[in-house]
Design an enzyme around this catalytic site. Structure first.
Site, mmCIF file in Angstrom:
data_model
loop_
_atom_site.group_PDB
_atom_site.id
_atom_site.type_symbol
_atom_site.label_atom_id
_atom_site.label_comp_id
_atom_site.label_asym_id
_atom_site.label_seq_id
_atom_site.Cartn_x
_atom_site.Cartn_y
_atom_site.Cartn_z
ATOM 1 N N ASP A 165 -17.412 -13.504 24.050
ATOM 2 C CA ASP A 165 -16.633 -12.786 23.034
ATOM 3 C C ASP A 165 -16.765 -11.291 23.317
ATOM 4 O O ASP A 165 -17.488 -10.573 22.626
ATOM 5 C CB ASP A 165 -17.161 -13.135 21.637
ATOM 6 C CG ASP A 165 -16.329 -12.511 20.523
ATOM 7 O OD1 ASP A 165 -15.284 -11.907 20.816
ATOM 8 O OD2 ASP A 165 -16.736 -12.625 19.349
ATOM 9 N N GLU A 202 -26.746 -9.743 25.369
ATOM 10 C CA GLU A 202 -26.183 -8.702 24.512
ATOM 11 C C GLU A 202 -26.719 -7.341 24.947
ATOM 12 O O GLU A 202 -27.926 -7.168 25.117
ATOM 13 C CB GLU A 202 -26.533 -8.970 23.051
ATOM 14 C CG GLU A 202 -26.174 -7.865 22.078
ATOM 15 C CD GLU A 202 -24.713 -7.437 22.144
ATOM 16 O OE1 GLU A 202 -24.454 -6.221 22.157
ATOM 17 O OE2 GLU A 202 -23.833 -8.319 22.194
ATOM 18 N N CYS A 250 -2.087 0.052 9.378
ATOM 19 C CA CYS A 250 -1.298 -1.181 9.272
ATOM 20 C C CYS A 250 0.034 -1.023 9.993
ATOM 21 O O CYS A 250 0.729 -0.025 9.812
ATOM 22 C CB CYS A 250 -1.045 -1.529 7.801
ATOM 23 S SG CYS A 250 -2.522 -2.084 6.922
ATOM 24 N N CYS A 297 0.849 -1.193 0.000
ATOM 25 C CA CYS A 297 0.000 0.000 0.000
ATOM 26 C C CYS A 297 0.884 1.242 0.000
ATOM 27 O O CYS A 297 1.835 1.350 0.786
ATOM 28 C CB CYS A 297 -0.902 -0.001 1.232
ATOM 29 S SG CYS A 297 -1.918 1.482 1.408
ATOM 30 N N CYS A 307 -8.221 1.254 -0.072
ATOM 31 C CA CYS A 307 -7.497 0.517 0.968
ATOM 32 C C CYS A 307 -7.337 -0.910 0.458
ATOM 33 O O CYS A 307 -8.328 -1.609 0.255
ATOM 34 C CB CYS A 307 -8.269 0.522 2.290
ATOM 35 S SG CYS A 307 -7.519 -0.554 3.558
ATOM 36 N N CYS A 347 -10.096 -10.453 20.912
ATOM 37 C CA CYS A 347 -9.292 -9.818 19.871
ATOM 38 C C CYS A 347 -8.142 -9.012 20.459
ATOM 39 O O CYS A 347 -7.497 -8.245 19.749
ATOM 40 C CB CYS A 347 -10.170 -8.913 18.997
ATOM 41 S SG CYS A 347 -10.939 -7.545 19.885
#
Length: 401
Positions: free
Chosen positions: A331, A287, A81, A70, A155, A358
């Site tokens: 999660d 949730e 990134c 990129c 992108c 994550c």
């Protein structure tokens, strides 16, 4: 007048870059470098304890260095990134090294991490991309650790279906989240800020209005999901299928069991969990987002054993739901689970906890508490955030008998 560059030997990987030392011994965190390299660094910030900088010239390159794919992945440009200058194998090793360091320091464990490969090309793999809008109406991404916008014309990591949005003027908007989820029309969630607050519109990629009730639909291994524009959905095109497969292979469920899906979103895990426990079992999906909870109810309309609770995951929520011998899937967002809820979960006597995360740091923090009552059986990592510092994790924990 610009400060002169300083030549630095990069000693080891770190979050967002590599670590070296200035001539006075001060630690410096450097972006756009790789471990073992000698680089000339422009110092961007400094304080009494440490400094930060960008590698401007590579004097002794690593054999793992490649040309970024990129044009915006350069010092002072897009900060999205971290690792476009590294080949794939070294990217994964770099991420695993960081994750292992977090696990050792925060969780006190050196448990093996098993990397699970996916065969999807990194380029074009993102189905969601959140962009800022500059004064001329152009989409852009932020520079590292800054609010400064760099206007971009595409992108490479984003779905090709989103490309038309970059030639559209979004003038007046503050932010546009581009979405190309499922097979429906890609669109933008357009946010406007004013003294009255934030307002949201939906728009096609050419900027024309889209029906405010428009929703995405995605099929994941035979399960159909409705996803509201304000509901969370994994950004990597292959993530939902891969995570469902791994969670269901790990969950030790039988007919009649009770499974609890904390931070359940639109029901990504709830639907296959319901199939596993059967009509005589129960699945409770918790949730906090009203949009996602509504989606979860819609997605489970014909599945009587699923109950959707629109609630925040708290100590009370867990205390009211969990029984001994339950199986828990959670999660949470990048911030992890709050301390009181985590303590309640740890003492709940659920027989199995499957923690999807994550963020290696908050996962490690939470594992430090969970492992007082649960044995870590397996840690898996998935490279679902290519070119960045992040991995997705799944940890299988079983109650100590």
């Amino acid at each position: 007048m610009n400060e002169p560059l300083q030549r630095i030997k990069i000693e080891r990987p770190a979050t967002g870059g590599g670590v070296g030392r200035l001539s006075d011994g001060k630690v410096i965190f450097v972006k756009h470098c790789l471990p073992g390299e000698v680089v000339d660094v422009s110092i961007t910030t400094t304080n009494a304890k440490m400094a930060r900088g960008d590698a401007i010239e590579i004097i002794e390159p690593s054999p793992d260095r490649v040309e970024p794919q990129c044009q915006y992945a350069r010092p002072g440009m897009c900060g999205g990134c971290d690792l476009q200058h590294a080949n794939k194998a070294s990217q994964v090793k770099w991420k695993l090294d960081i994750a292992k360091a977090h696990l050792e320091r925060l969780a006190g464990t050196d448990h093996e991490i098993k990397i699970i490969a996916n065969d999807i090309d990194d380029l074009g793999s993102r189905t969601r991309l959140r962009c800022g809008v500059d004064d001329e109406g152009r989409l852009g991404l932020r520079t590292s650790r800054s609010r400064e916008l760099i206007a971009i014309d595409h992108c490479p990591l984003a779905s090709d279906r989103l490309i038309p949005a970059f030639s559209t003027s979004w003038k007046g908007a503050e932010e546009v989240e581009l979405r190309a989820i499922g097979e429906g029309e890609p669109f933008g969630v357009v946010r406007y800020h004013s003294k009255r607050g934030t307002s949201i519109d939906l728009a096609r990629l050419d900027g024309s209005p889209l029906n405010s009730k428009y929703t995405s639909f995605a099929n994941v291994d035979g399960y159909q999901y409705r996803i509201n524009p304000l509901s969370f959905w994994q950004s990597h095109v292959g993530a939902p299928s891969l995570l469902v497969k791994e969670v269901m292979q790990t969950a030790e469920l039988k007919r009649g069991d009770h499974a609890i899906d904390l931070f359940g979103g639109v029901g990504l895990f709830s639907l296959p969990l319901a199939k596993a426990v059967g009509a005589s079992g129960r699945v409770t999906c918790v949730e906090s987002s009203s949009h996602a909870a509504q989606d979860a109810r819609y997605n489970s309309t014909d599945i009587s054993q699923i109950e959707v609770q629109e609630a925040t995951v708290t100590k009370r929520t867990i205390s009211n739901l969990l029984m001994e011998n339950s199986v828990v899937v959670l999660d949470p967002p990048r911030s992890g689970i709050n301390g009181a809820a985590l303590a309640e979960l740890t003492t709940s006597r659920a027989r199995q906890i499957i923690y999807v995360s994550c963020d290696a740091a908050t996962l490690s923090r939470d594992l430090a508490t969970l492992k007082t009552q649960y044995e870590i059986k397996e840690i898996k990592a998935f490279d679902l955030f290519p070119m960045t510092e992040h991995l997705e994790f799944m940890v299988n924990l079983e109650i100590m008998r």
